[in-house]
Design an enzyme around this catalytic site. Structure first.
Site, PDB file in Angstrom:
ATOM      1  N   ALA A 226     -25.842  25.574  13.890  1.00  0.00           N
ATOM      2  CA  ALA A 226     -25.480  24.729  15.034  1.00  0.00           C
ATOM      3  C   ALA A 226     -25.752  23.244  14.801  1.00  0.00           C
ATOM      4  O   ALA A 226     -25.639  22.454  15.727  1.00  0.00           O
ATOM      5  CB  ALA A 226     -26.238  25.192  16.275  1.00  0.00           C
TER       6      ALA A 226
ATOM      7  N   ILE B 170     -18.362  23.196  13.914  1.00  0.00           N
ATOM      8  CA  ILE B 170     -18.024  24.136  14.975  1.00  0.00           C
ATOM      9  C   ILE B 170     -19.280  24.630  15.686  1.00  0.00           C
ATOM     10  O   ILE B 170     -19.292  24.805  16.904  1.00  0.00           O
ATOM     11  CB  ILE B 170     -17.230  25.335  14.405  1.00  0.00           C
ATOM     12  CG1 ILE B 170     -15.893  24.858  13.838  1.00  0.00           C
ATOM     13  CG2 ILE B 170     -16.987  26.387  15.474  1.00  0.00           C
ATOM     14  CD1 ILE B 170     -15.116  25.939  13.112  1.00  0.00           C
TER      15      ILE B 170
ATOM     16  N   TYR C 262     -15.412  32.821  -1.315  1.00  0.00           N
ATOM     17  CA  TYR C 262     -15.362  32.536   0.118  1.00  0.00           C
ATOM     18  C   TYR C 262     -14.458  33.543   0.829  1.00  0.00           C
ATOM     19  O   TYR C 262     -14.823  34.095   1.874  1.00  0.00           O
ATOM     20  CB  TYR C 262     -14.837  31.117   0.350  1.00  0.00           C
ATOM     21  CG  TYR C 262     -14.626  30.761   1.801  1.00  0.00           C
ATOM     22  CD1 TYR C 262     -15.706  30.455   2.628  1.00  0.00           C
ATOM     23  CD2 TYR C 262     -13.340  30.726   2.349  1.00  0.00           C
ATOM     24  CE1 TYR C 262     -15.518  30.129   3.962  1.00  0.00           C
ATOM     25  CE2 TYR C 262     -13.145  30.404   3.678  1.00  0.00           C
ATOM     26  CZ  TYR C 262     -14.238  30.099   4.483  1.00  0.00           C
ATOM     27  OH  TYR C 262     -14.042  29.793   5.804  1.00  0.00           O
TER      28      TYR C 262
END
Length: 349
Positions: free
Chosen positions: A56, A60, A223
């Protein structure tokens, strides 16, 4: 002569500048219209409820934390960089005084850190967790492979294994909250990516110790594999929750092409090809790019909308269901196999 030269200049400008710019602008308008929006009038009330958002401190995750705070929630910012997280809290507080913003240390590259975080959270906030957002993620440049302190391939470990362990450690807390409020399920939201389309898992070599990497891939294979793992985790988790009749739902989502700092630090150490950094990605940002707030909308949708109260195990993008016909089919057999393998790698819950 002058008139002819002017005409040629205008023709050149039209061909090389105006027409391409018009095309890009038109494409962006169309793409933006296809994006969904959160409907704040049809959300569950999270005022005073506890929400965890991993990663956080930027992008996003930061935008998601602010959305929850605006709605009056107690938001746990689970972050590796505490100084950065402090600045995030100050920044959010400059715009809203709603809710609570609480920073807790979590390093997803370390399974011991994951266990420590879960233990501390349960001690401080027992039987309170309503929503877990597995948001944090990393992407290393194509061809770059790193190893965590636990001996795992870094991208797979951070993006999947750590969140798999965290989810299972906190699952009893989510179940308790769901049991205490039968009309409203607790929620687990997994931020994945459309990049899972290019992923494939070799269960005999999940850490890519034997498989050579390709330096000329469009996007990191490691990824994409980790994002495929996210979606398979979501599928098997939902099946298990249904079989237990637990009042907990889970969702996986693609936030879209979002301009964040993910991979930027590693990208500076291992620069990507010129065509990617100066041509492809800039064009993609112009046409498809979202800022962090826009990228967080589907996360908020999956976390709060009442439309999904009786759904679980599905995938979403642009604040709507991601149709099976428009994405690769996920294998239930692979989902079960990955769960078993992940249990072996992370240890007991």
């Amino acid at each position: 002569m002058f008139s002819c030269l002017t005409s040629c200049l205008w023709s050149t400008l039209l061909y090389y500048a105006i027409l391409p710019a018009t095309f890009l602008f038109g494409a962006r308008v169309i793409v933006r219209k296809l994006r969904g929006k959160v409907d704040p009038t049809n959300e569950v009330d999270i005022k005073g409820k506890t929400v965890i958002v991993t990663g956080a401190s930027d992008g996003i995750g930061k935008a998601t934390a602010e959305e929850f705070a605006n709605r009056g929630a107690r938001v746990i910012l689970a972050c590796r960089n505490l100084q950065k997280a402090e600045k995030v809290v100050q920044d959010i507080r400059s715009r809203t005084r709603n809710g609570e913003l609480i920073i807790m240390h979590l390093d997803l590259s370390s399974l011991s850190s994951v266990r420590k975080f879960a233990t501390e959270f349960i001690e401080k906030y027992p039987s309170s967790l309503s929503i877990l957002v597995n948001n944090a993620g990393i992407i290393n440049p194509v061809g770059v492979q790193k190893t965590t302190e636990d001996g795992f391939e870094e991208t797979f470990a951070v993006n999947h294994l750590a969140h798999f362990l965290l989810t299972n450690l906190l699952l009893p807390e989510l179940k308790k909250t769901g049991e205490s409020n039968p009309t409203e399920a607790s929620r687990i939201v997994i931020v994945s990516s459309g990049g899972h389309s290019w992923g494939s898992l070799n269960f005999h070599d999940l850490m890519y110790q034997k498989t050579p990497l390709n330096d000329f891939e469009f996007i990191s294979k490691l990824y994409c594999n980790s994002k495929l793992a996210n979606n398979l985790h979501n599928l098997e988790l939902a099946r298990r929750l249904r079989s237990e009749k637990a009042n907990v739902n889970c969702y996986a989502l693609c936030p879209g092409f979002v301009a964040t700092n993910i991979g930027r630090e590693n990208g500076e150490k291992h620069p990507m090809p010129f065509w990617a950094t100066h041509i492809m990605f800039p064009l993609m940002r112009i046409v498809m790019g979202k800022d962090a707030s826009e990228g967080a909308q589907t996360t908020v949708y999956c976390s709060l909308t009442k439309y999904l109260s009786h759904h679980s195990g599905e995938m979403y993008r642009n604040c709507e269901f991601w149709d099976y016909s428009k994405r690769p089919k996920l294998s239930e057999e692979d989902a079960a196999a990955l769960w078993e393998k992940s249990e072996q790698l992370t240890g007991k819950f």
